[in-house]
Design an enzyme around this catalytic site. Structure first.
Site, PDB file in Angstrom:
ATOM      1  N   SER B 150       3.267  -4.725  10.847  1.00  0.00           N
ATOM      2  CA  SER B 150       3.869  -6.046  10.649  1.00  0.00           C
ATOM      3  C   SER B 150       5.376  -5.905  10.541  1.00  0.00           C
ATOM      4  O   SER B 150       5.906  -4.794  10.496  1.00  0.00           O
ATOM      5  CB  SER B 150       3.312  -6.655   9.361  1.00  0.00           C
ATOM      6  OG  SER B 150       3.696  -5.856   8.256  1.00  0.00           O
ATOM      7  N   LEU B 190      11.490  -8.534  -5.370  1.00  0.00           N
ATOM      8  CA  LEU B 190      11.748  -8.093  -6.745  1.00  0.00           C
ATOM      9  C   LEU B 190      12.070  -6.601  -6.805  1.00  0.00           C
ATOM     10  O   LEU B 190      12.936  -6.169  -7.570  1.00  0.00           O
ATOM     11  CB  LEU B 190      10.548  -8.413  -7.637  1.00  0.00           C
ATOM     12  CG  LEU B 190      10.245  -9.901  -7.808  1.00  0.00           C
ATOM     13  CD1 LEU B 190       9.125 -10.101  -8.827  1.00  0.00           C
ATOM     14  CD2 LEU B 190      11.483 -10.677  -8.238  1.00  0.00           C
ATOM     15  N   GLU B 191      11.385  -5.797  -5.984  1.00  0.00           N
ATOM     16  CA  GLU B 191      11.665  -4.356  -5.994  1.00  0.00           C
ATOM     17  C   GLU B 191      13.084  -4.081  -5.510  1.00  0.00           C
ATOM     18  O   GLU B 191      13.867  -3.381  -6.162  1.00  0.00           O
ATOM     19  CB  GLU B 191      10.664  -3.610  -5.089  1.00  0.00           C
ATOM     20  CG  GLU B 191       9.279  -3.491  -5.697  1.00  0.00           C
ATOM     21  CD  GLU B 191       8.323  -2.671  -4.832  1.00  0.00           C
ATOM     22  OE1 GLU B 191       8.773  -2.047  -3.842  1.00  0.00           O
ATOM     23  OE2 GLU B 191       7.119  -2.644  -5.146  1.00  0.00           O
ATOM     24  N   ASP B 316      -1.988  -3.590   8.619  1.00  0.00           N
ATOM     25  CA  ASP B 316      -1.410  -4.932   8.490  1.00  0.00           C
ATOM     26  C   ASP B 316      -1.877  -5.874   9.594  1.00  0.00           C
ATOM     27  O   ASP B 316      -2.052  -7.070   9.374  1.00  0.00           O
ATOM     28  CB  ASP B 316       0.123  -4.859   8.533  1.00  0.00           C
ATOM     29  CG  ASP B 316       0.697  -4.215   7.290  1.00  0.00           C
ATOM     30  OD1 ASP B 316      -0.098  -3.803   6.430  1.00  0.00           O
ATOM     31  OD2 ASP B 316       1.936  -4.120   7.177  1.00  0.00           O
ATOM     32  N   HIS B 325      -2.106   1.621   1.535  1.00  0.00           N
ATOM     33  CA  HIS B 325      -3.353   2.263   1.123  1.00  0.00           C
ATOM     34  C   HIS B 325      -4.580   1.531   1.651  1.00  0.00           C
ATOM     35  O   HIS B 325      -5.625   2.131   1.836  1.00  0.00           O
ATOM     36  CB  HIS B 325      -3.423   2.475  -0.394  1.00  0.00           C
ATOM     37  CG  HIS B 325      -3.004   1.303  -1.216  1.00  0.00           C
ATOM     38  ND1 HIS B 325      -1.745   1.151  -1.709  1.00  0.00           N
ATOM     39  CD2 HIS B 325      -3.687   0.221  -1.628  1.00  0.00           C
ATOM     40  CE1 HIS B 325      -1.673   0.040  -2.420  1.00  0.00           C
ATOM     41  NE2 HIS B 325      -2.839  -0.556  -2.368  1.00  0.00           N
ATOM     42  N   HIS B 448      -4.144  12.248 -25.408  1.00  0.00           N
ATOM     43  CA  HIS B 448      -3.204  11.678 -26.371  1.00  0.00           C
ATOM     44  C   HIS B 448      -1.950  12.534 -26.413  1.00  0.00           C
ATOM     45  O   HIS B 448      -2.044  13.747 -26.355  1.00  0.00           O
ATOM     46  CB  HIS B 448      -3.858  11.634 -27.755  1.00  0.00           C
ATOM     47  CG  HIS B 448      -2.948  11.099 -28.810  1.00  0.00           C
ATOM     48  ND1 HIS B 448      -2.700   9.744 -28.917  1.00  0.00           N
ATOM     49  CD2 HIS B 448      -2.224  11.716 -29.771  1.00  0.00           C
ATOM     50  CE1 HIS B 448      -1.853   9.561 -29.936  1.00  0.00           C
ATOM     51  NE2 HIS B 448      -1.552  10.740 -30.465  1.00  0.00           N
TER      52      HIS B 448
END
Lengths: 443, 465
Positions: B150, B190-191, B316, B325, B448
């Protein structure tokens, strides 16, 4: 209500399009999503679907017109409330997303070609895996990719498998169990699934050549299936046959008088009359219009009454089914029966016309005989056998009278029907043949 | 990519982006003889050259800058970073080169025939090929995979130039402008806006709809928006761009807000990030029976087969979501199907990640969709405020949300926002694919102190009361 249909947004940046073909006319009934017209834009030809179901009342465009987005295309007369919520928006719903597989293999397989022999079920053919249902997105089958792959390779629709894990998770074992039970159902619980599931119990044949010569002839497909079905019935259903007879002189007189005035297609047969009487009898004795589900420990009582009629064809016995006969008059039944029987003999019957029976009638009266024991056609629970009617001396209390008597035999699944019920059912049929007013006493 | 045009090929793959190259590699591994065609010098496509990879390189720069600034508040002071744009650009291009060279090497190793050029269908078994060096030729194929991807959509009548950029231009990092308007509040805008903002540009974002990141749950977006409000000069919602005029020293922009009030502003540069459109026009699809839908996507079935026998489409061009992905997944399905295997594209979840700071990531069912479909679900929302790892990173903005089936506790969707959310979402995808339940998530031991414990802790919340 009347609803305006406007040209929806078809593609980003597209403002106008040319109507290349108009697929509906005023007065047409259209379904929701049915294509109304095809629009050519500078990018592609797009099918414009109807946003609602209804009747086209006005069309404002014609082929070749250049139409702007938002322009009124046509008016639709809708009925009912279901459509109204959608209609409020006044715009068409979004066309389905690209992911929806189109042109899938199943689309081409819905029509059934007629010429090959029509076959009842029990016949697992290697149909191609249906890929259309794969992207059911809201509730997916809870199985890991490995399990889904195994199911796919075995041709199992994972959506039919009941998961036994937490949250209904489907394991490899669940898929195996599904395959096992499905195979058992297909082969009647047979030990080794074979092409002749019902014949698996056959012992090896002796060497007949010691006694003389024999020729081998392949079984027709109908014969194969009959063999399977009959061995399954005989080996799994404990059957009882009940005999009775009815005085049918008056009915027969009526029948013949009527037939003298009608052509062959309108011919009224004793079988047609019996279908109607059996339908009424099955309403009075609903247990005979049922199927036994031993696994669930339940009896399925059918609300519908579909009666199959055994038809002798050159290739073997076939049982076309007349549907909802309780809601049809004898005249309609007779017409339908004649047509079905004729098409069955000519092998022009559709497979689905052989399905769905809940009771069967086998009339050998045309050939002869005084009585016989028909075999129940599973999963039905009863079958009526009809032999040849003949004049018999009947004691009327003071002397013997010559009467036309029709011998009937009823075989039934003794697991479902007790002797008394079977006798009462057959008696009801005989009494109704003698006094047809019975037909309308209850409904 | 400089082999001559072969006369025929068992499988030809058109386009060498993530979908195309992985399909070609997979098919070659499965024993097919493969030809890979792409106008690029090496495999990589938009993802490597003009998308995922360069944008992440720039976002890494942004992260270094913002972390240096934040370090002050915890007692680590250093001089204000200065940026050598040229060096940053060279480093970014170096990353691209390393990766594309790796792919080129793999193509050689697998003995692919690679052609640098473009292809058009002449009919359902022949491609007309024009190479970058001007060679013309025909290639007869048995099977084909279309993976032409695309390209960015521009506002009608607008062309990119020195001051009006699309994502490709913005990633080239020609300079760092003083002011920039980003048109479109989706993930691309936004990125890239975040990267430029961190490098010192005063960024304004304009979005036509009422909020940023359509398709994402609002509670996740609001965590991101809190930070973006600080980093961006402004975020104009419910605002349309009516006019763009490139001038000598900037771009004059006319806005119109919800009430129809117009205003004019000037920006040094404008980045258009309003969406992407499939590259299906130049393929000669009219010469085949391949169908495209009204959005220009090629129509495919579960095996990625088009309506033309033997031709597949992936990535796309085969529909939303337009993510690398997803293309990888489809590539493997198409390659296996081309090799005669029984494969189906049937994922339970395709994760979406927005690489802003904080990152936003989600997969499976969103809470919004659950509500729209009236599904009976239970949700658990856990703020990262109490997570040890988040706090030791100097951060407390983050949220983990689990959506489970109210009836049987099965996980239906996961939403994350916070630093590193893009990495964390992988666990959620695995859980969804394996049909895990809330019980599974709260029983699995999580290391943890890590951010992944928020998934464990959120799962515990499902069982309270």
């Amino acid at each position: 209500m009347k609803q305006e249909i406007k040209l929806p947004e078809v593609s980003e940046g597209v403002r106008v399009g040319t109507v290349t073909s108009l697929l509906v006319a005023v007065g047409d009934q259209v379904k929701n999503d049915q294509t109304l017209l095809e629009l050519e834009t500078d990018k592609a030809v797009v099918a414009i679907p109807s946003p609602l179901a209804g009747t086209i009342s006005e069309i404002h465009i014609s082929e070749g017109d250049v139409v702007e987005i938002g322009a009124t295309l046509m008016w639709l007369e809708t009925a009912g409330e279901a459509a109204e919520t959608k209609a409020e928006t006044g715009m068409l719903p979004e066309t389905p997303p690209a992911e929806e597989p189109l042109g899938s293999p199943t689309e081409t397989e819905t029509t059934v070609p007629l010429p090959p022999p029509p076959l009842p079920p029990h016949h697992p053919t290697a149909a191609p895996v249906d890929l259309t249902g794969i992207r059911r997105d809201d509730r997916v089958a809870p199985a890991s990719p490995t399990v889904r792959r195994m199911a796919r390779e075995l041709g199992v629709d994972i959506y039919q498998v009941q998961g036994s894990g937490p949250g209904g998770r489907i394991s490899i074992e669940d898929v195996r169990a599904f395959v096992k039970t499905t195979m058992q159902r297909a082969t009647g619980g047979g030990i080794t699934p074979s092409e002749f599931p019902g014949l698996h119990a056959q012992r090896p044949l002796p060497d007949f050549s010691r006694f003389g010569t024999s020729t081998r002839e392949p079984l027709s497909r109908i014969r194969e299936l009959t063999a399977d079905s009959m061995s399954y019935a005989w080996s799994t259903i404990p059957m009882v046959t009940q005999y009775d007879k009815a005085v049918v002189g008056p009915v027969e007189e009526f029948r013949q008088a009527r037939n003298n005035g009608t052509g062959p297609n309108g011919k009224l047969t004793m079988t047609a009359i019996l279908i109607k009487i059996c339908a009424a009898a099955l309403r009075v004795f609903p247990n005979l219009n049922s199927a036994l589900d031993l696994a669930e420990r339940e009896l399925l009582l059918h609300d519908f009454i579909n009666i199959g009629v055994a038809v002798d064809t050159p290739d073997g016995l076939l049982v076309p089914v007349l549907r909802n006969v309780d809601r049809k008059g004898i005249e309609a039944i007779a017409g339908e029966l004649n047509d079905l029987a004729d098409r069955t003999r000519r092998r022009r019957i559709k497979p689905e016309e052989l399905e769905g029976g809940t009771f069967t009638i086998s009339n050998l009266g045309g050939i002869g005989g005084t009585a016989f024991t028909p075999i129940v056609y599973p999963p039905q629970v009863a079958i009526l056998g009809v032999s040849r009617s003949e004049m018999q001396p009947i004691w009327n209390g003071t002397g013997f009278e010559p009467q036309l008597v029709l011998p009937l035999s009823l075989s039934y699944d003794h697991r479902v029907i007790d002797g008394a019920a079977g006798a009462r059912f057959l008696r009801w049929i005989c009494e109704t043949l003698e006094q047809p007013l019975n037909l309308v006493m209850k409904n | 990519m400089n082999d001559p045009i072969p006369p025929q090929s068992q499988l030809v793959v058109i386009g060498a982006g993530p979908g195309g190259y992985s399909a070609a590699f997979r098919a070659a591994e499965l024993g097919l003889q493969v030809t890979l065609i792409d106008p690029g010098e090496r495999p990589g496509g938009v993802c490597l050259y003009r998308g995922c990879i360069p944008s992440k390189a720039l976002l890494h720069v942004a992260k270094l800058i913002s972390e240096t600034e934040e370090a002050e508040s915890i007692g680590v002071r250093s001089a204000k970073p200065t940026l050598e744009v040229q060096k940053i650009r060279a480093w970014k291009n170096g990353v691209i080169e390393t990766l594309t060279k790796g792919l080129g090497g793999k193509a050689d190793k697998l003995k692919l025939t690679t052609i640098c050029g473009t292809a058009r269908f002449k009919d359902n078994h022949t491609l007309q090929i024009s190479t970058a060096t001007g060679e013309e030729g025909q290639l007869v194929f048995k099977q084909a995979i279309i993976a032409t991807g695309s390209r960015p959509v521009l506002l009608p009548g607008i062309q990119t130039g020195k001051r009006i950029l699309d994502s490709t231009g913005a990633l080239e990092l020609a300079d760092i402008p003083k002011t920039m308007l980003v048109i479109g509040g989706g993930y691309i805008g936004l990125e890239l806006g975040s990267a430029y903002a961190a490098m010192g540009t005063r960024v304004s974002v304009v979005e036509m709809t009422a909020d940023l990141l359509p398709g994402c749950d609002r509670d996740l977006v609001s965590v991101l928006k809190r930070r973006l409000d600080k980093n961006f000069n402004e975020i104009l919602l419910n605002t349309r761009v009516m006019e763009l005029k490139e001038q000598k020293n900037g771009v004059a922009v006319t806005f119109e807000d919800k009430k129809g009030k117009q205003s004019r502003r000037r920006f040094d540069k404008v980045l258009m990030a309003i969406g992407r459109r499939p590259n299906s026009e130049e393929l000669g699809l009219d010469n085949t029976s391949i169908r495209i839908n009204e959005k220009g996507f090629i129509v495919v079935d579960g095996r990625q087969r088009t309506t033309e026998a033997g031709i597949f489409a992936i990535g796309d061009i085969a529909g939303e979501p337009m993510l690398a992905h997803k293309a990888y997944g489809e590539a493997h399905v198409a390659a296996a199907a081309a090799a005669g295997q029984n494969s189906i594209f049937d994922p339970r979840a395709i994760p979406a990640v927005v690489f802003t700071d904080p990152e936003v990531a989600w997969c499976g069912l969103t809470e919004t969709a659950a509500r729209e479909k009236n599904l009976k679900v239970k949700t658990a929302k856990l703020s990262w405020r109490g997570n040890g790892r988040a706090l030791t990173l100097g951060r407390h903005d983050g949220m983990t949300k689990l959506i489970v089936d109210a009836e049987n506790d099965r996980l239906l969707g996961v939403g994350l926002v916070g630093p590193g959310a893009g990495e964390l979402i992988a666990e959620a995808v695995l859980a969804l694919e394996m049909a895990a339940t809330g019980e599974d998530l709260r029983t699995v031991i999580h290391p943890h102190p890590t951010l992944s414990e928020t998934i464990f802790d959120a799962a515990q919340m499902l069982f309270r009361g």
